[in-house]
Every structure is written in C-alpha cells, then in structure tokens.
Scaffold this active site. Structure first.
Site, PDB file in Angstrom:
ATOM      1  N   GLY A  32       0.842  -1.199   0.000  1.00  0.00           N
ATOM      2  CA  GLY A  32       0.000   0.000   0.000  1.00  0.00           C
ATOM      3  C   GLY A  32       0.872   1.241   0.000  1.00  0.00           C
ATOM      4  O   GLY A  32       2.106   1.163   0.101  1.00  0.00           O
ATOM      5  N   LEU A  33       0.242   2.369  -0.118  1.00  0.00           N
ATOM      6  CA  LEU A  33       0.971   3.640  -0.177  1.00  0.00           C
ATOM      7  C   LEU A  33       1.788   3.891   1.085  1.00  0.00           C
ATOM      8  O   LEU A  33       1.461   3.393   2.155  1.00  0.00           O
ATOM      9  CB  LEU A  33      -0.012   4.802  -0.383  1.00  0.00           C
ATOM     10  N   SER A  34       2.834   4.687   0.919  1.00  0.00           N
ATOM     11  CA  SER A  34       3.679   5.034   2.051  1.00  0.00           C
ATOM     12  C   SER A  34       2.899   5.859   3.054  1.00  0.00           C
ATOM     13  O   SER A  34       2.153   6.765   2.683  1.00  0.00           O
ATOM     14  CB  SER A  34       4.892   5.834   1.570  1.00  0.00           C
ATOM     15  N   GLY A  35       3.040   5.519   4.316  1.00  0.00           N
ATOM     16  CA  GLY A  35       2.238   6.197   5.311  1.00  0.00           C
ATOM     17  C   GLY A  35       3.052   7.010   6.294  1.00  0.00           C
ATOM     18  O   GLY A  35       3.045   8.214   6.265  1.00  0.00           O
ATOM     19  N   SER A  40      -2.955   4.287  11.381  1.00  0.00           N
ATOM     20  CA  SER A  40      -3.028   3.042  10.631  1.00  0.00           C
ATOM     21  C   SER A  40      -2.220   3.111   9.356  1.00  0.00           C
ATOM     22  O   SER A  40      -2.185   4.123   8.673  1.00  0.00           O
ATOM     23  CB  SER A  40      -4.481   2.690  10.311  1.00  0.00           C
ATOM     24  N   GLY A  41      -1.575   2.025   9.051  1.00  0.00           N
ATOM     25  CA  GLY A  41      -0.729   1.900   7.885  1.00  0.00           C
ATOM     26  C   GLY A  41      -0.172   0.504   7.922  1.00  0.00           C
ATOM     27  O   GLY A  41      -0.459  -0.252   8.847  1.00  0.00           O
ATOM     28  N   LYS A  42       0.642   0.179   6.929  1.00  0.00           N
ATOM     29  CA  LYS A  42       1.166  -1.187   6.834  1.00  0.00           C
ATOM     30  C   LYS A  42       1.912  -1.614   8.098  1.00  0.00           C
ATOM     31  O   LYS A  42       1.629  -2.658   8.683  1.00  0.00           O
ATOM     32  CB  LYS A  42       2.110  -1.291   5.631  1.00  0.00           C
ATOM     33  N   SER A  43       2.877  -0.795   8.516  1.00  0.00           N
ATOM     34  CA  SER A  43       3.695  -1.174   9.666  1.00  0.00           C
ATOM     35  C   SER A  43       2.892  -1.182  10.959  1.00  0.00           C
ATOM     36  O   SER A  43       3.107  -2.039  11.824  1.00  0.00           O
ATOM     37  CB  SER A  43       4.902  -0.244   9.812  1.00  0.00           C
ATOM     38  N   SER A 110       6.018  -1.606  -2.113  1.00  0.00           N
ATOM     39  CA  SER A 110       5.983  -2.568  -3.232  1.00  0.00           C
ATOM     40  C   SER A 110       4.908  -2.202  -4.259  1.00  0.00           C
ATOM     41  O   SER A 110       3.887  -2.876  -4.377  1.00  0.00           O
ATOM     42  CB  SER A 110       5.773  -3.992  -2.704  1.00  0.00           C
TER      43      SER A 110
END
Lengths: 214, 214
Positions: A32-35, A40-43, A110
């Site tokens: 997903g997009l850089s947060g 909330s976000g990937k990490s 990615s």
C-alpha cells in the site's frame, strides 16, 4: 551464474520445525501507499498483528523498509531497477523465513504488480501456498492528509523523486487475499480480520501430518 | 543511498521472542575449505548439530551455499567482488534471523578474514556478542583425498576458476571461537563439543531478564 551446486534439504525438515512451533510458515505481504502515519498503515497493522500472534505463542518476524533498507539493501536506491531488486531480495528472505517455519510480516510499499507477483510465484511453487497479499488501501489524499513528516508535501514540491503516489506510480493489487480499508476500519478490526483469516486457513497450528518426534 | 527512513523497533522485542523460544539468538558461522564430502565438513556438522538442537526443542535454521546460491544470491558469481557481496548479504540475513531469536547455522567457505570480520562486526555491536566463528579445519590434501565429485581434480586441471584452496586462496581464521579438526574428530565429537559451547555460553536458554508475559 552459480555452478557446481545442488540443493539438499537438511535433516530437520520444515514440517519438523512447524510441528515444534505449532504453526505453519507463511508470508503476509502488506502492500500500500507510504504512510508513516500515526494511526493506521502497513507497519502499524503488522506490528499490532505481531503482538496478537505473540500473545497466542506464535513465532513471527517483521520485515519492513526500516530494517531492510539499513542492512541487506542499503546499497539500493529508489529508482525502478533498484526497487525491483529490493523486492526480489526481500522475497527471497521471506522464502527463507517461511521455510524456517515462521510467520513473516512483510510491510513494503511494493508498488508494482510484477514485483509482488514474482514474490508470490516464489512462495506458491508446487503444493505451496505460502503467500498472503494484504492490500492496505488508503487513498493518496488520505495519506496526504495524515502526512505527519511532511513527505507528501515535499514530494508535491518536487523535492523527493520516485515518491510512490506522487512522483511514482502505485499499481493496485489485482487479486489480493485480503483488503483492509484503513479509512473505515480500526487497527483492532484489521487485526481481528487477519487473525480470523489465519485461523480459518489453518496457519495457527501445525499440519496434521506433522510428526511429533519427542 | 537510502533516505527518509528511520529505524523503529516492533513492539514485540527480541527478548520477548527469545523468552518464548527459550534460547538466545546467535549465528554459528562455519568456515573452511569446500568439501562436498561424505563424512565430515561444514554442512555435515551443521546438519548434525541442527538435529541435536531440534531434539532439545531449539529453533534453528541452516543457511548454506545451496539454499542461498539458488535464491537470494543467484545473481552473483564466484569472483572476488561477488564473493564479498555474497558474504555481506548472508551476514545481513544472519543478523535478521538472529534478531528473530533463532540459532542460525551458516555454512559457507567464506575464505576471506575481511568478509567474515564484517559479519562479526555486524553481530557484535554494542552489548551484542552474537557471532561464533567455527573453523572446520581440513587440509587441501585431505579434501582432495575425499573429493567424491571430482571438483578438486577439475580445479587442478584448470577447469574451475576461483576454486578455494586450488585456484583461489583460503585465509585461516585468526581468532575463531571454535576449531574443529575433522581429520581427528568424528562428527559426533564435533557436535558434542559445540553443544557444550552453546550450553556453557548460555545460548540454550533465554536471558534471565526476559519477561514471560503469558
């Protein structure tokens, strides 16, 4: 280029290791997009899921831009060729950790389907289905709105080349196993959804045919 | 070249993972001449040690030329620069696995002190002492005598360039933690010696200050 080498399996098998750990090795690939966002976000989701898995005595490891870019891939930049090599190497590391029996949580922007699909094909050879693609969906405008470090603003100003979503493309996953809409779902909801997916998929216990040698 | 990234630790710590696994993450680095021998060599000893550790419910993973050269480092050859990059990447992967809490058994020819020392320095930063160099000592003539695949004979005939011990140098470790003399010691003896080393060094249980959160 590699010659004079043959693959041989060690005497302790993957099935042995999974039996010991009472889980199945698998790679959870968060894209997903850089947060760098607060909530909330990937990490953020990967970290929260890791905590929940740990409380259930599962063995996990998080791979993300932070621990990979400072080490294994510190020689790579952010242009197209280096991004491709970045994901290739990460995929190979995921493959090793998965073979070790761990639940790998890989959180990387990615942005290209081709690169993610190469990792998938590495982890889905033969009978293996060890790749779960999780699309952490957030719009560019949402990420720009959060932007606590001002990265999107800098990218808009042209100060950061190859910044995904602004000066570089992000290709949405075509058939992700899981989609998380972080605008609508809380981190807790996302974790609960993923835990259910893992439990229903049989990842949180060893294969039935694992032999307990003790 | 990496920019706009900062290191952040996940909420589950290394100490948490080690407490869960009841062991300490560490890299056992086996170095020595290329063998492919029937009875004793780096991979043979690593595999036998892995089996013994598994029987004691320890979590391990073997990295060797076979699983690395077919994957992560399949783009690399055997010339000096590629050998250096090969060992660098392997060292970074060892670092990740060790941080994950696993006992890593890395079996590579790794002929240069400089390359091995770089891996050591990666795993011996600050208070960490997570690198155990194990010199699997066998003379070139011994290896040539075993040579079941005829590789030494081919190297002598000039058919394999950069073959360590014949057409490329092997630098003996200067201060290895353990020396195994495979000409005199059986595989069983080597494994017993290494198990004692690990037990005495406290690697087979978690740190005393690990908190059990369950």
């Amino acid at each position: 280029m590699s010659t004079n080498i043959t693959w041989h399996s060690s005497h302790v098998t993957r099935s042995d290791r999974e039996g010991h750990l009472n889980q199945r090795g698998v790679t959870l690939w968060f894209t997903g997009l850089s947060g760098k966002v607060a909530r909330s976000g990937k990490s953020t989701i990967a970290t929260a899921l890791e905590r929940e898995l740990f409380l259930q005595r599962k063995s996990t490891y998080i791979l993300d831009g932070d621990n990979i870019r400072h080490g294994l891939n510190k020689d790579l930049g952010f242009g197209p060729a280096d991004r491709e090599e970045n994901i290739r190497r990460i995929g190979e590391v995921c493959n090793l950790f998965t073979d070790a029996g761990l639940i790998v949580l890989a959180a990387f922007v990615s942005p290209y389907n081709q690169d993610r699909d190469k990792v998938r094909s590495l982890l889905e050879t033969g009978d293996r289905k060890d790749f779960i693609e999780i699309y952490v969906q957030a719009s560019v405008s949402t990420c720009e709105g959060r932007d606590p470090k001002g990265l999107y603003a800098k990218a808009r100003a042209g100060e950061i080349p190859n910044f995904t979503g602004i000066s570089a493309p992000f290709e949405e996953p075509i058939h992700p196993e899981v989609i998380l809409k972080t605008g609508d779902q809380s981190v807790e909801d996302c974790v609960a959804l993923l835990m259910k997916y893992l439990k229903d998929g049989g990842y949180l216990s060893a294969h039935k045919n694992s032999e307990e040698v003790f």
